[in-house]
Design a protein around this motif. Sequence first.
Motif, PDB file in Angstrom:
ATOM      1  N   THR A   1       0.837  -1.208   0.000  1.00  0.00           N
ATOM      2  CA  THR A   1       0.000   0.000   0.000  1.00  0.00           C
ATOM      3  C   THR A   1       0.871   1.258   0.000  1.00  0.00           C
ATOM      4  OG1 THR A   1      -0.159  -0.040   2.409  1.00  0.00           O
ATOM      5  CG2 THR A   1      -1.919  -1.132   1.172  1.00  0.00           C
TER       6      THR A   1
ATOM      7  N   PHE B   1     -10.637  -4.311  14.194  1.00  0.00           N
ATOM      8  CA  PHE B   1      -9.582  -5.272  13.896  1.00  0.00           C
ATOM      9  C   PHE B   1      -8.887  -5.811  15.148  1.00  0.00           C
ATOM     10  CE2 PHE B   1      -9.484  -2.685   9.914  1.00  0.00           C
ATOM     11  CZ  PHE B   1      -9.890  -3.694   9.072  1.00  0.00           C
TER      12      PHE B   1
ATOM     13  N   ALA C   1     -12.540   3.306   5.062  1.00  0.00           N
ATOM     14  CA  ALA C   1     -11.828   2.302   5.872  1.00  0.00           C
ATOM     15  C   ALA C   1     -12.677   1.931   7.072  1.00  0.00           C
ATOM     16  CB  ALA C   1     -10.489   2.875   6.331  1.00  0.00           C
TER      17      ALA C   1
ATOM     18  N   LEU D   1      -3.741  -3.205   8.117  1.00  0.00           N
ATOM     19  CA  LEU D   1      -4.767  -4.137   7.664  1.00  0.00           C
ATOM     20  C   LEU D   1      -5.935  -3.380   7.024  1.00  0.00           C
ATOM     21  CD1 LEU D   1      -4.763  -6.709  10.596  1.00  0.00           C
ATOM     22  CD2 LEU D   1      -3.777  -6.988   8.321  1.00  0.00           C
ATOM     23  N   SER D   2      -6.254  -2.229   7.584  1.00  0.00           N
ATOM     24  CA  SER D   2      -7.313  -1.400   7.034  1.00  0.00           C
ATOM     25  C   SER D   2      -6.933  -0.879   5.644  1.00  0.00           C
ATOM     26  CB  SER D   2      -7.602  -0.236   7.982  1.00  0.00           C
ATOM     27  OG  SER D   2      -8.596   0.586   7.458  1.00  0.00           O
ATOM     28  N   GLU D   3      -5.690  -0.423   5.497  1.00  0.00           N
ATOM     29  CA  GLU D   3      -5.222   0.077   4.199  1.00  0.00           C
ATOM     30  C   GLU D   3      -5.215  -1.023   3.149  1.00  0.00           C
ATOM     31  OE1 GLU D   3      -1.422   1.762   5.113  1.00  0.00           O
ATOM     32  OE2 GLU D   3      -2.291   3.590   5.959  1.00  0.00           O
ATOM     33  N   LEU D   4      -4.905  -2.233   3.565  1.00  0.00           N
ATOM     34  CA  LEU D   4      -4.897  -3.357   2.622  1.00  0.00           C
ATOM     35  C   LEU D   4      -6.299  -3.695   2.119  1.00  0.00           C
ATOM     36  CD1 LEU D   4      -2.354  -5.906   4.130  1.00  0.00           C
ATOM     37  CD2 LEU D   4      -2.150  -4.707   1.955  1.00  0.00           C
ATOM     38  N   SER D   5      -7.304  -3.241   2.855  1.00  0.00           N
ATOM     39  CA  SER D   5      -8.685  -3.542   2.466  1.00  0.00           C
ATOM     40  C   SER D   5      -9.098  -2.827   1.194  1.00  0.00           C
ATOM     41  CB  SER D   5      -9.641  -3.197   3.609  1.00  0.00           C
ATOM     42  OG  SER D   5      -9.392  -4.048   4.693  1.00  0.00           O
TER      43      SER D   5
ATOM     44  N   SER E   1      -5.548 -13.594   6.027  1.00  0.00           N
ATOM     45  CA  SER E   1      -5.713 -12.159   6.312  1.00  0.00           C
ATOM     46  C   SER E   1      -5.317 -11.332   5.101  1.00  0.00           C
ATOM     47  CB  SER E   1      -4.856 -11.736   7.508  1.00  0.00           C
ATOM     48  OG  SER E   1      -5.324 -12.319   8.691  1.00  0.00           O
TER      49      SER E   1
ATOM     50  N   PRO F   1     -10.532  -9.665  -2.449  1.00  0.00           N
ATOM     51  CA  PRO F   1     -11.825  -9.924  -1.793  1.00  0.00           C
ATOM     52  C   PRO F   1     -12.720 -10.767  -2.685  1.00  0.00           C
ATOM     53  CG  PRO F   1     -11.634  -7.626  -2.458  1.00  0.00           C
ATOM     54  CD  PRO F   1     -10.323  -8.293  -2.754  1.00  0.00           C
TER      55      PRO F   1
ATOM     56  N   ARG G   1      -7.824 -12.068   2.003  1.00  0.00           N
ATOM     57  CA  ARG G   1      -9.125 -11.423   2.184  1.00  0.00           C
ATOM     58  C   ARG G   1      -9.082  -9.961   1.770  1.00  0.00           C
ATOM     59  NH1 ARG G   1      -9.592 -14.031   6.796  1.00  0.00           N
ATOM     60  NH2 ARG G   1      -8.915 -12.307   8.081  1.00  0.00           N
ATOM     61  N   ARG G   2      -7.937  -9.342   2.001  1.00  0.00           N
ATOM     62  CA  ARG G   2      -7.819  -7.918   1.705  1.00  0.00           C
ATOM     63  C   ARG G   2      -7.351  -7.646   0.276  1.00  0.00           C
ATOM     64  NH1 ARG G   2      -7.708  -8.733   6.773  1.00  0.00           N
ATOM     65  NH2 ARG G   2      -8.596  -7.167   8.139  1.00  0.00           N
TER      66      ARG G   2
END
Length: 182
Positions: A28, A116, A110, A101-105, A156, A163, A159-160
């Motif tokens: 990211t 998380f 976000a 992890l949020s940025e990878l979503s 993990s 998706p 999933r990101r």
Amino acid sequence: MADENNPCRYELAAHSIRELIEKSPLLTNSQAFASGDSIANRLTPIKRVFSVIAGIQKISEDINLESIAAPVRGLLGELEKFFQWQELNRPARAKMIARHLSELSGAGPAPPVDLFEEEVFGWRAADDYFKKVAHNGVENLDCDEFLRRMSFIENSLLRRLRPRSVEQLGELDALIREAENA
């Protein structure tokens, strides 16, 4: 890991997973997680001072405290530094992982970082575990646990990064029309 003739296969795999965890923020365009400033590194001065105390006198209930007063003061000072570092860095590390992890979503708003919490705990536990395995710090390695923790990290990330897509785009279109007409 499939090469059962290689006695170091888990340590090598753990090094790779540790690198994946450390470098995953680069996906990211963020900075890789810093390495080197770990609890183990921070405990080294505490162990050193404790060794001095243990070398002066055997640790027991009838220890002569006067003979070790100066080293004990040193130990208390090192413990204070460690706890200050821990207070500042451990929560910051959890927030950094949650943000990552949020940025990878991906695109879109976000999700709140506190959602998380459980995943961040699992991510940190897996990271700590793979660091131990990579440096031969796990005796009697449990292959199932290794695979479970590896799958946690892998899932993990997947999933990101990939998706699940909606199988029936018609269903999605119908839901959008329904929401627009409501």
